[in-house]
Design a protein around this motif. Structure first.
Motif, PDB file in Angstrom:
ATOM      1  N   LYS A  18      13.508   7.012   9.409  1.00 47.09           N
ATOM      2  CA  LYS A  18      14.268   6.163   8.947  1.00 47.09           C
ATOM      3  C   LYS A  18      14.508   6.048   7.404  1.00 47.09           C
ATOM      4  N   LEU A  19      13.603   6.250   6.593  1.00 46.30           N
ATOM      5  CA  LEU A  19      13.529   6.389   5.226  1.00 46.30           C
ATOM      6  C   LEU A  19      14.257   7.667   4.776  1.00 46.30           C
TER       7      LEU A  19
ATOM      8  N   ILE B  78       4.102  -3.565   8.412  1.00 47.33           N
ATOM      9  CA  ILE B  78       5.342  -2.941   8.419  1.00 47.33           C
ATOM     10  C   ILE B  78       5.510  -2.301   7.599  1.00 47.33           C
ATOM     11  N   TYR B  79       6.365  -1.005   7.672  1.00 51.71           N
ATOM     12  CA  TYR B  79       6.560  -0.218   6.401  1.00 51.71           C
ATOM     13  C   TYR B  79       8.141  -0.778   5.920  1.00 51.71           C
ATOM     14  N   PHE B  80       8.067  -0.202   4.442  1.00 50.61           N
ATOM     15  CA  PHE B  80       9.377  -0.535   3.861  1.00 50.61           C
ATOM     16  C   PHE B  80       9.705   0.621   3.053  1.00 50.61           C
ATOM     17  N   ALA B  81      11.075   0.800   2.790  1.00 51.17           N
ATOM     18  CA  ALA B  81      11.655   1.759   1.945  1.00 51.17           C
ATOM     19  C   ALA B  81      11.344   1.147   0.505  1.00 51.17           C
ATOM     20  N   ARG B  82      11.233   2.045  -0.485  1.00 55.10           N
ATOM     21  CA  ARG B  82      11.167   1.309  -1.997  1.00 55.10           C
ATOM     22  C   ARG B  82      11.687   2.321  -2.738  1.00 55.10           C
ATOM     23  N   ALA B  83      12.924   2.030  -3.304  1.00 51.14           N
ATOM     24  CA  ALA B  83      13.826   2.635  -4.282  1.00 51.14           C
ATOM     25  C   ALA B  83      14.631   2.096  -5.372  1.00 51.14           C
ATOM     26  N   LYS B  84      14.768   2.691  -6.200  1.00 48.40           N
ATOM     27  CA  LYS B  84      15.579   2.127  -7.451  1.00 48.40           C
ATOM     28  C   LYS B  84      17.050   2.497  -7.239  1.00 48.40           C
TER      29      LYS B  84
ATOM     30  N   LYS C 236       0.970  -1.105   0.021  1.00 47.10           N
ATOM     31  CA  LYS C 236       0.025   0.042  -0.077  1.00 47.10           C
ATOM     32  C   LYS C 236       0.847   1.160   0.049  1.00 47.10           C
ATOM     33  N   LYS C 237       0.630   2.190  -0.911  1.00 46.17           N
ATOM     34  CA  LYS C 237       1.501   3.335  -0.892  1.00 46.17           C
ATOM     35  C   LYS C 237       0.885   4.234   0.169  1.00 46.17           C
ATOM     36  N   THR C 238       1.813   5.085   0.504  1.00 47.88           N
ATOM     37  CA  THR C 238       1.746   6.171   1.711  1.00 47.88           C
ATOM     38  C   THR C 238       1.676   7.544   0.923  1.00 47.88           C
ATOM     39  N   LYS C 239       1.514   8.638   1.916  1.00 43.99           N
ATOM     40  CA  LYS C 239       1.682   9.971   1.299  1.00 43.99           C
ATOM     41  C   LYS C 239       3.120  10.474   1.234  1.00 43.99           C
ATOM     42  N   PHE C 240       4.028   9.461   1.711  1.00 38.15           N
ATOM     43  CA  PHE C 240       5.565   9.923   1.180  1.00 38.15           C
ATOM     44  C   PHE C 240       6.043   8.837   0.247  1.00 38.15           C
ATOM     45  N   ALA C 241       6.723   9.676  -0.681  1.00 39.57           N
ATOM     46  CA  ALA C 241       7.391   8.984  -1.474  1.00 39.57           C
ATOM     47  C   ALA C 241       8.572   8.066  -1.236  1.00 39.57           C
ATOM     48  N   ASN C 242       8.614   6.920  -2.018  1.00 35.63           N
ATOM     49  CA  ASN C 242       9.520   5.677  -1.330  1.00 35.63           C
ATOM     50  C   ASN C 242       9.187   5.084  -0.255  1.00 35.63           C
ATOM     51  N   LEU C 243       7.985   5.090   0.506  1.00 42.35           N
ATOM     52  CA  LEU C 243       7.516   4.670   1.558  1.00 42.35           C
ATOM     53  C   LEU C 243       6.212   3.738   1.465  1.00 42.35           C
ATOM     54  N   VAL C 244       6.348   2.480   1.652  1.00 39.20           N
ATOM     55  CA  VAL C 244       5.244   1.615   1.337  1.00 39.20           C
ATOM     56  C   VAL C 244       4.964   0.778   2.472  1.00 39.20           C
ATOM     57  N   ARG C 245       3.615   0.442   2.601  1.00 39.24           N
ATOM     58  CA  ARG C 245       3.232  -0.368   3.770  1.00 39.24           C
ATOM     59  C   ARG C 245       2.979  -2.002   3.331  1.00 39.24           C
TER      60      ARG C 245
ATOM     61  N   VAL D 257      14.286  -2.044  -5.124  1.00 38.14           N
ATOM     62  CA  VAL D 257      14.505  -2.664  -3.835  1.00 38.14           C
ATOM     63  C   VAL D 257      13.593  -2.291  -2.850  1.00 38.14           C
ATOM     64  N   ARG D 258      13.110  -3.132  -2.290  1.00 38.46           N
ATOM     65  CA  ARG D 258      12.584  -2.861  -0.947  1.00 38.46           C
ATOM     66  C   ARG D 258      13.100  -3.345   0.300  1.00 38.46           C
ATOM     67  N   LYS D 259      13.323  -2.714   1.253  1.00 42.96           N
ATOM     68  CA  LYS D 259      14.142  -3.040   2.547  1.00 42.96           C
ATOM     69  C   LYS D 259      13.047  -2.637   3.543  1.00 42.96           C
TER      70      LYS D 259
END
Length: 255
Positions: free
Chosen positions: A48-49, A21-27, A6-15, A33-35
């Motif tokens: 943390k993001l 649990i929240y994950f960072a999402r970046a290229k 699920k996307k959040t209001k913050f870029a690169n942050l997904v749930r 890559v999701r971490k």
């Protein structure tokens, strides 16, 4: 994006919906890559993001041949994540903290006023068994911004690792005064109290951390360990382990 992300209001942050649990999402080099950021609190995840993305941006602007190695340093600091195919990131992060220190030290050299980078370097130094060097770096970070909560938290852990538990409690208390609603300062306080064999007070700090981040299984495991090993409260410990198991079935040790 699939239904489990699920996307959040913050870029690169997904749930991740199944666990919350929240994950960072970046290229990185064109690869998605999701971490895991290892928290179900969006406020903690955003902190943390921001630190993770700052490191990745630095990696694009300094003389580092292998940006993946910089990402490995980030992984060492922000926690475990899903394994990336055709990559040795996990092995580097788990087994080569000295390389992470070298990369982050170079990043700090190019960005000497970046307190967030200094904090990450200090965390890597702690992983490398160098808490006294971490303390020096953190003092510089806190000179730049005295109310830097992540740096205060890391300072508390570094001081504890250096055997200075009273000073560690003072650093944790400063962080708690600034951000009582997040879990990390309370975890740092608990860690220092355990170093002084103040198990009951440490348990109170851990309970507060759990209230602030109720879907974090690692905090519940820490509470269970204190109850089991330090306070001989086996039944209470079992309840905490079971609660952690429901949140993350793959990450609960056998007791």
């Amino acid at each position: 994006m699939s239904a489990i992300w699920k996307k959040t209001k913050f870029a690169n942050l997904v749930r991740y919906e199944p666990s919350g649990i929240y994950f960072a999402r970046a290229k990185v080099r064109g690869r998605l890559v999701r971490k895991s950021l290892e928290t179900a609190s969006i406020q903690i995840a955003k902190v943390k993001l921001d630190e993770l993305l700052a490191l990745l941006r630095v990696g694009e602007g300094i003389d580092v041949e292998d940006v993946d190695l910089l990402l490995a340093a980030v992984l060492l600091l922000v926690g475990r994540g899903e394994r990336t195919p055709d990559s040795d990131l996990e092995n580097i992060a788990a087994g080569q903290p000295v390389k992470a220190v070298g990369i982050l030290a170079k990043a700090v050299y190019y960005h000497p006023n970046n307190g967030g980078l200094m904090n990450q370097l200090a965390i890597a130094l702690n992983h490398s068994g160098q808490p006294n060097k971490a303390i020096v770096v953190l003092k510089q970070a806190l000179n730049i911004e005295s109310n830097n909560v992540p740096a205060l938290v890391t300072m508390a852990f570094s001081l504890s690792d250096a055997g200075k538990h009273g000073d560690a409690i003072a650093a944790a208390d400063r962080a708690i005064a600034l951000a009582p609603e997040i879990s990390q300062p309370h975890l740092a306080r608990a860690n220092a109290l355990l170093g002084q064999d103040k198990d009951a007070e440490a348990l109170q700090a851990l309970e507060t951390a759990a209230k602030n981040d109720p879907r974090n299984p690692d905090v519940l495991i820490q509470i269970g360990d204190v109850l089991w090993r330090n306070l001989s409260r086996a039944e209470d410990a079992r309840q905490r382990y079971e609660a952690a198991l429901k949140l993350d079935p793959a990450n609960v040790p056998a007791h």
